[in-house]
Design an enzyme around this catalytic site. Sequence first.
Site, mmCIF file in Angstrom:
data_model
loop_
_atom_site.group_PDB
_atom_site.id
_atom_site.type_symbol
_atom_site.label_atom_id
_atom_site.label_comp_id
_atom_site.label_asym_id
_atom_site.label_seq_id
_atom_site.Cartn_x
_atom_site.Cartn_y
_atom_site.Cartn_z
ATOM 1 N N ASP A 1 0.851 -1.198 0.000
ATOM 2 C CA ASP A 1 0.000 0.000 0.000
ATOM 3 C C ASP A 1 0.880 1.239 0.000
ATOM 4 O O ASP A 1 1.321 1.702 1.051
ATOM 5 C CB ASP A 1 -0.916 0.008 1.219
ATOM 6 C CG ASP A 1 -1.876 1.204 1.230
ATOM 7 O OD1 ASP A 1 -1.718 2.102 0.370
ATOM 8 O OD2 ASP A 1 -2.769 1.247 2.087
ATOM 9 N N HIS B 1 0.387 8.073 3.283
ATOM 10 C CA HIS B 1 1.035 7.341 4.359
ATOM 11 C C HIS B 1 2.522 7.673 4.489
ATOM 12 O O HIS B 1 3.185 7.126 5.377
ATOM 13 C CB HIS B 1 0.857 5.838 4.147
ATOM 14 C CG HIS B 1 -0.570 5.419 4.012
ATOM 15 N ND1 HIS B 1 -1.512 5.679 4.981
ATOM 16 C CD2 HIS B 1 -1.227 4.781 3.002
ATOM 17 C CE1 HIS B 1 -2.681 5.201 4.592
ATOM 18 N NE2 HIS B 1 -2.545 4.665 3.400
#
Length: 265
Positions: free
Chosen positions: A175, A180
């Site tokens: 991911d 992030h």
Amino acid sequence: MSERLANAGEWAGRGLGERTVGYAERDAILYALAVGAGAERLDLVFEERLRVLPSFGLTLAQWAPDVLAEAGAFDNRAVHGSQTLEVHEALPRAGELTLAARVGNVWDKGSAAIFEVIVECRQFAATWSIFAPGRGGFGGDRGPGRVPDVERDQPRALALPTAADQAALYRLTGDRHHIHIDPAASARIGQPRPILQGLCTLAAATIPIAEAIGAHPADLTELGGRFSGPVVPGDLLDVRTWADGAFEVRHEGASVIDDGRAVFA
């Protein structure tokens, strides 16, 4: 998949393809480290004693919701609403999985749609629930409402620490969304600092829950949860868990995962 449909409801039931995905022991070990397994957990991080966390399979299936996004079913405002995982058998230490993906239900919430992305293989079945603003209003079924809260006994309280570099590490499992890792990207969604991946938090919670009840985290048979708030890497989280497998994860009194469920063999 190049087809683009104007009506979100038309995606319901459509196939997203099949893929055979391979992995090595080092991938399963990296995943265990990324979700908080310590170096002392030789059963999770040492190839000679390795048991693979069942939630590792979700990283191998991440391509399926990505296929739907790339096909134009929803735009970059969409968020991962909830996740379920049903485990059929243990993942091998290394090897290949043949995964088949399809769209399940597409619920019409008026201002948004909810897409279910289902991935199945011999070892597990998983469902992503994707909340997509701007894609509702097509005249479809609203879908089931949330189950009302039930009266429960006093929960067991557990601590779930997260590491400052945990989102950066978890990105290496697949991911790689910029929110992030890049503060500029996270700022665009109203978060001044990069946030932890919801699937990382969900999987991380299973380790202390298993330890608290005397189970092994690799014996997980059922996992689920709704992502209800952001986590910043480094946050100390509180887990509340009940005897029937229900759990909730909180940070400073605010829920970050609710409707949680973790069941072990």
